[in-house]
Design a protein around this motif. Structure first.
Motif, PDB file in Angstrom:
ATOM      1  N   ASN A 104       0.831  -1.207   0.000  1.00 30.19           N
ATOM      2  CA  ASN A 104       0.000   0.000   0.000  1.00 30.19           C
ATOM      3  C   ASN A 104       0.863   1.252   0.000  1.00 30.19           C
ATOM      4  OD1 ASN A 104      -2.281  -1.431   0.160  1.00 30.19           O
ATOM      5  ND2 ASN A 104      -2.616  -1.127   2.327  1.00 30.19           N
ATOM      6  N   LYS A 105       0.356   2.299  -0.661  1.00 27.12           N
ATOM      7  CA  LYS A 105       0.990   3.611  -0.565  1.00 27.12           C
ATOM      8  C   LYS A 105      -0.110   4.644  -0.411  1.00 27.12           C
ATOM      9  CE  LYS A 105       3.517   4.427  -4.063  1.00 27.12           C
ATOM     10  NZ  LYS A 105       4.431   4.943  -5.077  1.00 27.12           N
ATOM     11  N   PRO A 106      -0.781   4.712   0.755  1.00 29.54           N
ATOM     12  CA  PRO A 106      -1.955   5.578   0.860  1.00 29.54           C
ATOM     13  C   PRO A 106      -1.595   7.060   0.872  1.00 29.54           C
ATOM     14  CG  PRO A 106      -1.473   4.595   2.968  1.00 29.54           C
ATOM     15  CD  PRO A 106      -0.532   3.987   2.002  1.00 29.54           C
ATOM     16  N   GLY A 107      -2.517   7.884   0.403  1.00 26.00           N
ATOM     17  CA  GLY A 107      -2.315   9.323   0.414  1.00 26.00           C
ATOM     18  C   GLY A 107      -3.576  10.023  -0.072  1.00 26.00           C
ATOM     19  N   TRP A 152      -6.496   7.849  -1.829  1.00 26.67           N
ATOM     20  CA  TRP A 152      -6.131   6.841  -2.827  1.00 26.67           C
ATOM     21  C   TRP A 152      -5.216   5.848  -2.152  1.00 26.67           C
ATOM     22  CZ3 TRP A 152      -3.285   8.338  -8.004  1.00 26.67           C
ATOM     23  CH2 TRP A 152      -3.457   7.298  -8.916  1.00 26.67           C
ATOM     24  N   ILE A 153      -5.469   4.566  -2.351  1.00 29.49           N
ATOM     25  CA  ILE A 153      -4.698   3.565  -1.614  1.00 29.49           C
ATOM     26  C   ILE A 153      -3.331   3.345  -2.238  1.00 29.49           C
ATOM     27  CG2 ILE A 153      -5.401   1.441  -2.777  1.00 29.49           C
ATOM     28  CD1 ILE A 153      -5.932   0.304  -0.014  1.00 29.49           C
ATOM     29  N   ASP A 154      -3.163   3.733  -3.509  1.00 34.71           N
ATOM     30  CA  ASP A 154      -1.876   3.519  -4.175  1.00 34.71           C
ATOM     31  C   ASP A 154      -1.511   4.780  -4.948  1.00 34.71           C
ATOM     32  OD1 ASP A 154       0.349   2.434  -5.383  1.00 34.71           O
ATOM     33  OD2 ASP A 154      -0.818   1.768  -7.093  1.00 34.71           O
ATOM     34  N   VAL A 155      -0.834   5.724  -4.255  1.00 35.93           N
ATOM     35  CA  VAL A 155      -0.538   6.996  -4.896  1.00 35.93           C
ATOM     36  C   VAL A 155       0.602   6.805  -5.890  1.00 35.93           C
ATOM     37  CG1 VAL A 155       0.187   9.351  -4.522  1.00 35.93           C
ATOM     38  CG2 VAL A 155      -1.306   8.263  -2.897  1.00 35.93           C
ATOM     39  N   ALA A 156       0.272   6.837  -7.175  1.00 30.67           N
ATOM     40  CA  ALA A 156       1.324   6.729  -8.184  1.00 30.67           C
ATOM     41  C   ALA A 156       1.930   8.093  -8.453  1.00 30.67           C
ATOM     42  CB  ALA A 156       0.754   6.144  -9.471  1.00 30.67           C
ATOM     43  N   THR A 157       1.095   9.152  -8.398  1.00 25.33           N
ATOM     44  CA  THR A 157       1.580  10.496  -8.659  1.00 25.33           C
ATOM     45  C   THR A 157       0.725  11.485  -7.891  1.00 25.33           C
ATOM     46  OG1 THR A 157       1.618  12.223 -10.308  1.00 25.33           O
ATOM     47  CG2 THR A 157       0.233  10.346 -10.768  1.00 25.33           C
ATOM     48  N   ALA A 158       1.343  12.564  -7.390  1.00 20.65           N
ATOM     49  CA  ALA A 158       0.587  13.570  -6.644  1.00 20.65           C
ATOM     50  C   ALA A 158       0.128  14.701  -7.546  1.00 20.65           C
ATOM     51  CB  ALA A 158       1.437  14.130  -5.510  1.00 20.65           C
ATOM     52  N   ASP A 159       0.448  14.621  -8.832  1.00 21.91           N
ATOM     53  CA  ASP A 159       0.109  15.691  -9.759  1.00 21.91           C
ATOM     54  C   ASP A 159      -1.396  15.717 -10.007  1.00 21.91           C
ATOM     55  OD1 ASP A 159       1.018  17.709 -11.744  1.00 21.91           O
ATOM     56  OD2 ASP A 159      -0.031  16.341 -13.077  1.00 21.91           O
ATOM     57  N   VAL A 160      -1.984  16.925 -10.100  1.00 20.01           N
ATOM     58  CA  VAL A 160      -3.433  17.046 -10.224  1.00 20.01           C
ATOM     59  C   VAL A 160      -3.939  16.364 -11.493  1.00 20.01           C
ATOM     60  CG1 VAL A 160      -5.310  18.677 -10.517  1.00 20.01           C
ATOM     61  CG2 VAL A 160      -3.558  19.138  -8.848  1.00 20.01           C
ATOM     62  N   LYS A 161      -3.282  16.630 -12.614  1.00 20.35           N
ATOM     63  CA  LYS A 161      -3.758  16.115 -13.910  1.00 20.35           C
ATOM     64  C   LYS A 161      -3.594  14.595 -14.019  1.00 20.35           C
ATOM     65  CE  LYS A 161      -5.118  19.056 -17.189  1.00 20.35           C
ATOM     66  NZ  LYS A 161      -5.140  20.262 -16.417  1.00 20.35           N
ATOM     67  N   GLU A 162      -2.363  14.112 -13.719  1.00 26.22           N
ATOM     68  CA  GLU A 162      -2.097  12.686 -13.928  1.00 26.22           C
ATOM     69  C   GLU A 162      -2.902  11.814 -12.979  1.00 26.22           C
ATOM     70  OE1 GLU A 162       2.100  11.867 -13.849  1.00 26.22           O
ATOM     71  OE2 GLU A 162       2.500  13.682 -14.996  1.00 26.22           O
ATOM     72  N   ALA A 163      -3.014  12.264 -11.712  1.00 25.33           N
ATOM     73  CA  ALA A 163      -3.826  11.515 -10.755  1.00 25.33           C
ATOM     74  C   ALA A 163      -5.271  11.467 -11.221  1.00 25.33           C
ATOM     75  CB  ALA A 163      -3.731  12.150  -9.372  1.00 25.33           C
TER      76      ALA A 163
ATOM     77  N   LEU B 101       1.308   9.413   5.289  1.00 26.25           N
ATOM     78  CA  LEU B 101       0.648   9.508   3.996  1.00 26.25           C
ATOM     79  C   LEU B 101       1.671   9.904   2.933  1.00 26.25           C
ATOM     80  CD1 LEU B 101      -2.678  11.294   4.909  1.00 26.25           C
ATOM     81  CD2 LEU B 101      -2.356   8.930   4.304  1.00 26.25           C
ATOM     82  N   GLU B 102       1.455   9.412   1.735  1.00 20.94           N
ATOM     83  CA  GLU B 102       2.352   9.741   0.621  1.00 20.94           C
ATOM     84  C   GLU B 102       2.277  11.236   0.310  1.00 20.94           C
ATOM     85  OE1 GLU B 102       5.209   8.070  -1.856  1.00 20.94           O
ATOM     86  OE2 GLU B 102       4.009   7.167  -0.270  1.00 20.94           O
TER      87      GLU B 102
END
Lengths: 180, 114
Positions: A104-107, A152-163, B101-102
């Protein structure tokens, strides 16, 4: 009592009456014969009274927004095929995480949406919450744009558009066709 | 036909099991809620689909089918609203303060607003 529009009243009454038919089981008897006239009339009376009180909560802007047959079929297609496919993918993903095959990578990320109407925003927020792996925390309006805050349980990117592209997928496109 | 019903119910039980295991294994409130949506989506939809096929084909009771469809629709409509409310209340109570948190865009924007 506040004045209500007749179209709002009418569509609420129709929906109430449909639910009456379904819950009393009369909707099957109408097609097979043997529907009881007494129950049908009582249902009409009750749904008119209920619609008088509840129309102003049930209808916010347009009364017959799903009466357009094209929109209705797109709605069915969206909820049965598009949304179900997203649901199955996300379910398998979260199930793998639960059994420990993935980390998991929550955020909490911020996602932009260009939908405008209340119905569209509510539908998108509920679709996101219902998919496992994402929960909508809040919607905020800023400079004419609407932003979702999503856990989001799996943060791949924090960018507004890509997320946004990763979370919303194809859902936003279909919702815009139905409710905008 | 009997096999299709059994397979649907078995799949939904598998996902319900995954949800329960996730609820125990995950560490914080939000991740546990994510796991519980597993139960409430495919876990319930599979059982309802199986029950629809069972009551239509085996029992031949069509009013039951209509009621099951209505049940499914209401479940799907009302469930995310409760999930959203619980998650937001948990955040406002400060449950996310001491989590790793990430990224936390919501907290940053709330601080900027104050």
């Amino acid at each position: 009592m506040k004045k209500i529009k007749f179209s709002a009243f009418l569509s609420t009454a129709i929906v109430c009456y449909l639910f009456w038919l379904v819950l009393t089981g009369q909707i099957v008897s109408i097609f097979t014969g043997g529907a009881s006239l007494q129950i049908l009339l009582a249902g009409a009376l009750v749904s008119i009274i209920a619609a008088l009180f509840s129309a102003r909560f049930f209808i916010r802007s347009k009364a017959f927004y799903l009466a357009n047959p094209v929109k209705f079929f797109i709605w069915i297609y969206y909820s049965v095929i598009v949304f179900m496919w997203e649901l199955i993918k996300a379910n398998i993903d979260v199930a793998l995480r639960a059994f420990g095959f993935k980390k998991n990578k929550p955020g909490i990320v911020k996602v932009e949406s260009d939908l405008k109407s209340d119905y569209g925003l509510a539908a998108l927020a509920n679709s996101i919450t219902l998919t496992p792996g994402t929960i909508t925390l809040d919607i905020a309006e800023c400079d004419g744009k609407n932003y979702f805050y999503i856990h989001w349980i799996d943060v791949a990117t924090a960018d507004v558009k890509e997320a946004g592209d990763a979370i919303k997928g194809t859902m936003e496109k279909w919702i815009r066709r139905i409710w905008e | 036909m009997r096999y299709i019903i059994d397979i649907l119910i078995a799949i939904s039980l598998l996902f319900a099991l995954a949800g329960v295991v996730g609820m125990i294994r995950f560490r914080d409130v939000f991740s546990r809620m994510q796991a519980s949506t597993n139960i409430s989506t495919l876990g319930v939809i599979g059982v309802i689909l199986g029950a629809i096929i069972y009551s239509a084909v085996v029992l031949g009771d069509y009013s039951m089918v209509v009621k099951l469809v209505v049940m499914g629709i209401f479940y799907i409509i009302t469930n995310p609203i409760a999930g959203h409310a619980v998650a937001k209340a948990a955040y406002r109570r400060g449950m996310a303060k001491d989590l790793e948190l990430e990224c936390d865009k919501y907290g940053e924007d709330l601080e900027n607003a104050d």
